[in-house]
Design a protein around this motif. Structure first.
Motif, PDB file in Angstrom:
ATOM      1  N   GLY B  74     -27.569   6.596 -43.604  1.00 43.21           N
ATOM      2  CA  GLY B  74     -27.515   7.001 -42.202  1.00 43.21           C
ATOM      3  C   GLY B  74     -27.600   8.504 -42.064  1.00 43.21           C
ATOM      4  O   GLY B  74     -28.305   9.023 -41.192  1.00 43.21           O
ATOM      5  N   LEU B  87     -22.593   9.660 -37.252  1.00 45.11           N
ATOM      6  CA  LEU B  87     -22.475   8.887 -38.489  1.00 45.11           C
ATOM      7  C   LEU B  87     -21.339   7.864 -38.406  1.00 45.11           C
ATOM      8  O   LEU B  87     -21.479   6.727 -38.853  1.00 45.11           O
ATOM      9  CB  LEU B  87     -22.226   9.837 -39.670  1.00 45.11           C
ATOM     10  CG  LEU B  87     -22.284   9.183 -41.039  1.00 45.11           C
ATOM     11  CD1 LEU B  87     -23.678   8.662 -41.297  1.00 45.11           C
ATOM     12  CD2 LEU B  87     -21.875  10.155 -42.118  1.00 45.11           C
ATOM     13  N   LEU B  90     -22.340   4.845 -36.446  1.00 48.72           N
ATOM     14  CA  LEU B  90     -23.361   4.108 -37.208  1.00 48.72           C
ATOM     15  C   LEU B  90     -22.712   3.238 -38.280  1.00 48.72           C
ATOM     16  O   LEU B  90     -22.943   2.038 -38.353  1.00 48.72           O
ATOM     17  CB  LEU B  90     -24.339   5.086 -37.863  1.00 48.72           C
ATOM     18  CG  LEU B  90     -25.403   4.384 -38.687  1.00 48.72           C
ATOM     19  CD1 LEU B  90     -26.688   4.276 -37.898  1.00 48.72           C
ATOM     20  CD2 LEU B  90     -25.630   5.042 -40.011  1.00 48.72           C
TER      21      LEU B  90
END
Lengths: 154, 260, 267
Positions: B74, B87, B90
């Motif tokens: 990611g 992040l 994600l």
């Protein structure tokens, strides 16, 4: 393997998973057990809501104070009506407040920006079920470009 | 020629329908009726140990690594858009909504499901199930029921642990190694993850998967042809069928939960 | 109370399209050892499963202690099964439990005896099969003969009225065979059991049985005490008892004429 040892290990397993759940609930998910806190609902009519979705945040000066709870189309005027679920902690918005659909960053999500209005003796406070009159719709990029080109043509 | 083909298709359809019926009857026999707490609880705890605790290691290790890989992959994409602050969401959303329940179910099918099928198939082959029946003890209640409940309880718990460990693994790589700000990792996560929408839907998913995997594993064992070849085939079938069923149901559940 | 514990009347049973039994009659007398003999593959084990209610016959009655097994409801069947037990060919010991727990299993499931009393009963049963010292072993650590004896201890744990032995002598060395022969006889006399032994080991069966049925060709072909049976005129019974390779049961599986099939090659 004795029964006692098995019971202890199973107990540890369950405690570990409870700890995992608590971590996910409190540290990962937003505002802990948010669903249980008190909220009140305001309504706002927009001409165009762009990419606004149910559960999009409502922010005042960047601070999230609530979430969009539903989006419906008014059957008479055919304009979208957005229900704003706002945390009861933030209850004293004057009726002169305005809402706008804004975008976080260039490509970010759309959210509802609430701008508290001025207060004087004649102005009432917004209560549960009231409608905010002063609204600004989402900026739709295609329309903006279209207008720009049209203006240049002139 | 065509008649033969048609017959083959018909035969297979009938077989699978009757197999499904037998599986339903088995489950019905196992879980319907008054549970006996005094006798049932020790059996359930024993199975929670076999099915849950013994699967913990594989869940912890794979959860950690999957979280770490997610963060690494990611990050390389997000950093191009200057969005490495995203992040946290994600990693956590991929785990909570998708990878946690699904990977846990797949690992569970491979680790616990195949073991269950083999165990029950062997009990059948060595006449232990028949023997139990002749001792007036219903093997569905004595053998199948505790394993079923233990599986249905253990898998969502394993998925929760998997998620938590994965998010910590993401923190390890994202924050400690790649230098994403710890504050933004956790706060962006909190801003985007919803307890009901994401965490609890993930738990519901893994409950459904638990039901599917454990049901298939128990049925394949119970219905196995009691020879060494039959048991090895049943074990393979458990892993294959359960994995495919999990992935298929995952699509349906995802569409229902997040699609609309 | 009648003398007949198990009364099988006009039993027919088929597996799929293949008939196993046709119109078979058989009686098991209370307190005696009844043996059922016959060549392999004629469904002797099936017969025990029919008596135990694990299989349902196509027609006919199986009366156990006054109850017609095939018509019983599930609950009644489970009640009836508490009065019978079966010793499986493999022993069917639960591999996840020690010998002690295996023998204690039926007691723990069906009685609410205190643990101290269960221990007493289990040790008694293990003593009677000579395995009291092996109580803490797991089934995997037992030899075949010991496993069968442990299973026998489990089978008599609830003091059943009927005990069914499925091939108790198969695959045993001479010593453990002798032990099991002695145990069957002794348990039958000492506990007042009724025993049904299914086997094809002629010598052992003839030495312990009070009454023997020879089953072949889907029905009973000979019956009587061992002495009566030895004098039976039927060639099939004689062939079976003496173990002759060819006779009423042909050596060759039925086939087309050998010459014809050989000739096909030369065509």
């Amino acid at each position: 393997m004795t029964a006692r040892k098995i019971e202890i290990l199973v107990g540890a397993f369950i405690v570990l998973s409870c700890a995992a759940f608590l971590m996910l609930a409190l540290k990962v998910a937003n505002t802990g057990f948010s669903g249980s806190s008190q909220t009140y609902t305001l309504y706002a009519k927009f001409d165009n809501i762009g990419g606004l979705k149910v559960r999009s945040p409502i922010k005042v000066g960047g601070v999230t104070v609530g979430r969009v709870s539903s989006i419906e189309l008014d059957r008479v005027s055919y304009t979208p009506v957005v229900a704003l679920e706002i945390n009861a902690e933030y209850s004293n918005f004057p009726e002169t407040s305005s809402v706008a659909i804004l975008t976080s960053g260039l490509l970010g999500e759309q959210y509802v920006g609430l701008l508290p209005g001025f207060v004087d003796d004649t102005v009432l406070m917004l209560a549960n079920g009231d409608t905010i009159e002063d609204t600004r719709s989402a900026i739709v990029l295609e329309e903006l470009i279209g207008q720009f080109l049209f203006n240049r043509g002139n | 020629m065509i008649a033969n083909k048609l017959q083959l298709i018909g035969q297979q359809a009938l077989n699978s329908v009757s197999g499904f019926g037998r599986a339903g009857l088995m489950l019905f026999g196992a879980i319907v009726g008054k549970p006996n707490i005094r006798k049932g609880l020790p059996l359930l705890i024993k199975q929670l140990y076999v099915i849950g605790v013994l699967s913990l290691m594989i869940i912890l290790v794979s959860g950690l690594f999957i979280g770490m890989v997610l963060a690494l992959q990611g990050y390389t994409v997000l950093v191009k858009f200057g969005a490495e602050g995203m992040l946290g969401p994600l990693v956590s959303l991929s785990l909570l909504r998708e990878l946690g329940p699904v990977v846990t179910a797949l690992l569970f099918a491979g680790r616990a499901g195949s073991a269950l099928t083999a165990e029950i198939g062997l009990m059948k082959a060595t006449e232990q199930l028949s023997g139990m029946e002749m001792m007036a003890v219903d093997p569905l209640r004595r053998i199948i029921a505790p394993r079923f409940w233990a599986g249905v309880i253990a898998m969502p718990l394993l998925a929760l642990i998997f998620n938590a460990v994965g998010i910590l693994g993401g923190h390890l790589v994202g924050v400690e190694w790649l230098g994403v700000d710890a504050g933004s990792y956790w706060s962006a996560m909190q801003a985007n993850v919803d307890l009901y929408q994401d965490v609890l839907n993930g738990v519901i998913k893994s409950m459904v998967f638990a039901l599917i995997v454990i049901w298939i594993a128990l049925h394949k064992g119970f219905d196995a042809i009691p020879t060494s070849e039959g048991i090895s085939r049943a074990t393979t079938q458990t892993v294959v069928t359960a994995s495919l069923a999990v992935l298929g149901f995952d699509f349906v559940l995802t569409a229902l939960m997040f699609g609309g | 109370m009648s003398d007949v514990l198990v009364d099988i009347q006009n039993l027919s049973f088929s597996r799929g399209d293949r008939p196993i039994y046709r119109d078979m009659n058989m009686q098991v007398i209370r307190g005696k050892v009844t043996a059922i003999m016959g060549p392999s593959g004629i469904g002797k084990t099936t017969l025990l499963r029919l008596i135990g209610g694990q299989l349902k016959p196509d027609s006919g009655k199986i009366v156990f202690d006054g109850l017609n097994i095939p018509t019983l409801s599930r609950a009644e069947l489970y009640q009836a099964r508490k009065k019978m037990s079966m010793l499986f060919q493999s022993g069917a010991l639960f591999t996840e439990m020690s010998v002690f727990d295996n023998v204690a299993f039926p007691l723990r499931e069906h009685t609410r005896l205190p643990e101290a009393l269960i221990r007493l009963v289990v040790l008694m049963k293990l003593e009677s099969v000579g395995l009291r010292g092996a109580r803490d072993l797991m089934p995997a650590e037992l030899s075949g003969g010991m496993a069968r004896r442990a299973a026998l201890a489990r089978a008599i744990a609830l003091d059943p009225e009927l005990i069914m032995y499925d091939e108790p002598f198969a695959g045993q060395d001479p010593i453990s065979m002798g032990v099991i022969v002695r145990l069957i006889r002794e348990l039958n006399n000492a506990l007042g059991l009724t025993s049904v032994v299914v086997s094809h080991d002629v010598t052992e069966v003839m030495s312990i049985a009070d009454y023997v049925y020879v089953v072949a060709d889907k029905t009973v072909i000979g019956q009587g005490t061992p002495e009566q049976l030895r004098a039976d005129p039927s060639p099939l019974v004689q062939q079976f008892l003496k173990g002759e390779a060819d006779g009423a049961v042909p050596f060759h599986y039925k086939a087309a004429a050998y010459e014809d099939e050989l000739m096909e090659l030369t065509k």
